[in-house]
Design a protein around this motif. Structure first.
Motif, PDB file in Angstrom:
ATOM      1  N   MET A 179      -2.870  30.602  -6.189  1.00 23.03           N
ATOM      2  CA  MET A 179      -2.539  30.057  -4.879  1.00 23.03           C
ATOM      3  C   MET A 179      -1.333  29.112  -4.974  1.00 23.03           C
ATOM      4  SD  MET A 179      -5.174  28.253  -2.290  1.00 23.03           S
ATOM      5  CE  MET A 179      -4.804  26.527  -2.208  1.00 23.03           C
ATOM      6  N   ASP A 180      -0.477  29.149  -3.969  1.00 20.29           N
ATOM      7  CA  ASP A 180       0.672  28.245  -3.914  1.00 20.29           C
ATOM      8  C   ASP A 180       0.198  26.890  -3.379  1.00 20.29           C
ATOM      9  OD1 ASP A 180       3.190  27.140  -3.863  1.00 20.29           O
ATOM     10  OD2 ASP A 180       3.760  28.100  -1.972  1.00 20.29           O
ATOM     11  N   ILE A 181       0.285  25.859  -4.212  1.00 21.99           N
ATOM     12  CA  ILE A 181      -0.242  24.546  -3.842  1.00 21.99           C
ATOM     13  C   ILE A 181       0.856  23.485  -3.756  1.00 21.99           C
ATOM     14  CG2 ILE A 181      -2.540  25.010  -4.761  1.00 21.99           C
ATOM     15  CD1 ILE A 181      -1.707  23.291  -7.201  1.00 21.99           C
ATOM     16  N   THR A 182       2.080  23.899  -3.511  1.00 21.34           N
ATOM     17  CA  THR A 182       3.180  22.918  -3.474  1.00 21.34           C
ATOM     18  C   THR A 182       3.001  21.928  -2.331  1.00 21.34           C
ATOM     19  OG1 THR A 182       4.527  24.503  -2.252  1.00 21.34           O
ATOM     20  CG2 THR A 182       4.873  24.391  -4.623  1.00 21.34           C
ATOM     21  N   ALA A 183       2.518  22.388  -1.175  1.00 22.57           N
ATOM     22  CA  ALA A 183       2.320  21.471  -0.044  1.00 22.57           C
ATOM     23  C   ALA A 183       1.237  20.447  -0.367  1.00 22.57           C
ATOM     24  CB  ALA A 183       1.954  22.254   1.211  1.00 22.57           C
ATOM     25  N   GLN A 184       0.159  20.894  -0.989  1.00 20.32           N
ATOM     26  CA  GLN A 184      -0.914  19.966  -1.360  1.00 20.32           C
ATOM     27  C   GLN A 184      -0.438  18.964  -2.403  1.00 20.32           C
ATOM     28  OE1 GLN A 184      -1.260  23.251  -1.039  1.00 20.32           O
ATOM     29  NE2 GLN A 184      -3.190  23.764  -0.063  1.00 20.32           N
ATOM     30  N   GLU A 185       0.374  19.409  -3.347  1.00 28.71           N
ATOM     31  CA  GLU A 185       0.893  18.505  -4.379  1.00 28.71           C
ATOM     32  C   GLU A 185       1.803  17.451  -3.761  1.00 28.71           C
ATOM     33  OE1 GLU A 185       2.700  21.221  -7.129  1.00 28.71           O
ATOM     34  OE2 GLU A 185       0.890  21.326  -8.363  1.00 28.71           O
ATOM     35  N   ARG A 186       2.639  17.838  -2.805  1.00 28.37           N
ATOM     36  CA  ARG A 186       3.517  16.876  -2.133  1.00 28.37           C
ATOM     37  C   ARG A 186       2.704  15.862  -1.341  1.00 28.37           C
ATOM     38  NH1 ARG A 186       7.132  21.121   0.086  1.00 28.37           N
ATOM     39  NH2 ARG A 186       5.742  20.784   1.833  1.00 28.37           N
ATOM     40  N   THR A 187       1.668  16.341  -0.654  1.00 26.77           N
ATOM     41  CA  THR A 187       0.816  15.439   0.120  1.00 26.77           C
ATOM     42  C   THR A 187       0.114  14.460  -0.797  1.00 26.77           C
ATOM     43  OG1 THR A 187       0.464  17.148   1.778  1.00 26.77           O
ATOM     44  CG2 THR A 187      -1.124  15.346   1.727  1.00 26.77           C
ATOM     45  N   PHE A 188      -0.424  14.941  -1.917  1.00 26.38           N
ATOM     46  CA  PHE A 188      -1.113  14.081  -2.871  1.00 26.38           C
ATOM     47  C   PHE A 188      -0.155  13.057  -3.464  1.00 26.38           C
ATOM     48  CE2 PHE A 188      -2.629  13.098  -7.171  1.00 26.38           C
ATOM     49  CZ  PHE A 188      -3.870  12.573  -6.862  1.00 26.38           C
ATOM     50  N   ASP A 189       1.050  13.490  -3.830  1.00 23.73           N
ATOM     51  CA  ASP A 189       2.043  12.566  -4.384  1.00 23.73           C
ATOM     52  C   ASP A 189       2.421  11.490  -3.368  1.00 23.73           C
ATOM     53  OD1 ASP A 189       2.062  13.926  -6.779  1.00 23.73           O
ATOM     54  OD2 ASP A 189       3.854  15.115  -6.297  1.00 23.73           O
ATOM     55  N   GLY A 190       2.567  11.884  -2.108  1.00 28.24           N
ATOM     56  CA  GLY A 190       2.876  10.910  -1.064  1.00 28.24           C
ATOM     57  C   GLY A 190       1.738   9.921  -0.866  1.00 28.24           C
ATOM     58  N   PHE A 191       0.507  10.415  -0.905  1.00 27.10           N
ATOM     59  CA  PHE A 191      -0.661   9.545  -0.751  1.00 27.10           C
ATOM     60  C   PHE A 191      -0.741   8.539  -1.893  1.00 27.10           C
ATOM     61  CE2 PHE A 191      -5.119   8.729  -1.836  1.00 27.10           C
ATOM     62  CZ  PHE A 191      -5.515   8.075  -0.688  1.00 27.10           C
ATOM     63  N   ILE A 192      -0.566   8.999  -3.120  1.00 27.30           N
ATOM     64  CA  ILE A 192      -0.621   8.111  -4.285  1.00 27.30           C
ATOM     65  C   ILE A 192       0.494   7.078  -4.210  1.00 27.30           C
ATOM     66  CG2 ILE A 192      -0.369   8.018  -6.798  1.00 27.30           C
ATOM     67  CD1 ILE A 192      -3.089   9.016  -5.839  1.00 27.30           C
ATOM     68  N   SER A 193       1.688   7.488  -3.789  1.00 30.16           N
ATOM     69  CA  SER A 193       2.807   6.563  -3.654  1.00 30.16           C
ATOM     70  C   SER A 193       2.507   5.500  -2.602  1.00 30.16           C
ATOM     71  CB  SER A 193       4.060   7.351  -3.271  1.00 30.16           C
ATOM     72  OG  SER A 193       5.120   6.487  -2.988  1.00 30.16           O
ATOM     73  N   MET A 194       1.951   5.910  -1.457  1.00 28.25           N
ATOM     74  CA  MET A 194       1.637   4.968  -0.381  1.00 28.25           C
ATOM     75  C   MET A 194       0.555   3.977  -0.832  1.00 28.25           C
ATOM     76  SD  MET A 194       0.354   5.800   3.501  1.00 28.25           S
ATOM     77  CE  MET A 194      -1.051   6.718   2.904  1.00 28.25           C
ATOM     78  N   VAL A 195      -0.458   4.462  -1.524  1.00 26.27           N
ATOM     79  CA  VAL A 195      -1.532   3.582  -1.994  1.00 26.27           C
ATOM     80  C   VAL A 195      -0.992   2.588  -3.015  1.00 26.27           C
ATOM     81  CG1 VAL A 195      -3.679   3.540  -3.327  1.00 26.27           C
ATOM     82  CG2 VAL A 195      -3.393   5.184  -1.483  1.00 26.27           C
TER      83      VAL A 195
END
Length: 44
Positions: free
Chosen positions: A9-25
């Motif tokens: 499965m292509d998970i690039t969108a999920q990886e970007r969302t997770f990276d953004g969440f970790i950065s914001m936290v």
């Protein structure tokens, strides 16, 4: 039913969302720690 292959499965969108969440936290924790230190220094 369609056959599912592990890891196909292509998970690039999920990886970007997770990276953004970790950065914001991380930034939020830094801001909160700075506020706590300033409150301790100025005895607010």
């Amino acid at each position: 039913m369609a056959e599912h292959k592990q890891g196909s499965m292509d998970i690039t969108a999920q990886e970007r969302t997770f990276d953004g969440f970790i950065s914001m936290v991380t930034k939020g924790v830094v801001v909160i720690l700075c506020l706590v230190v300033l409150m301790a220094i100025f005895n607010a």
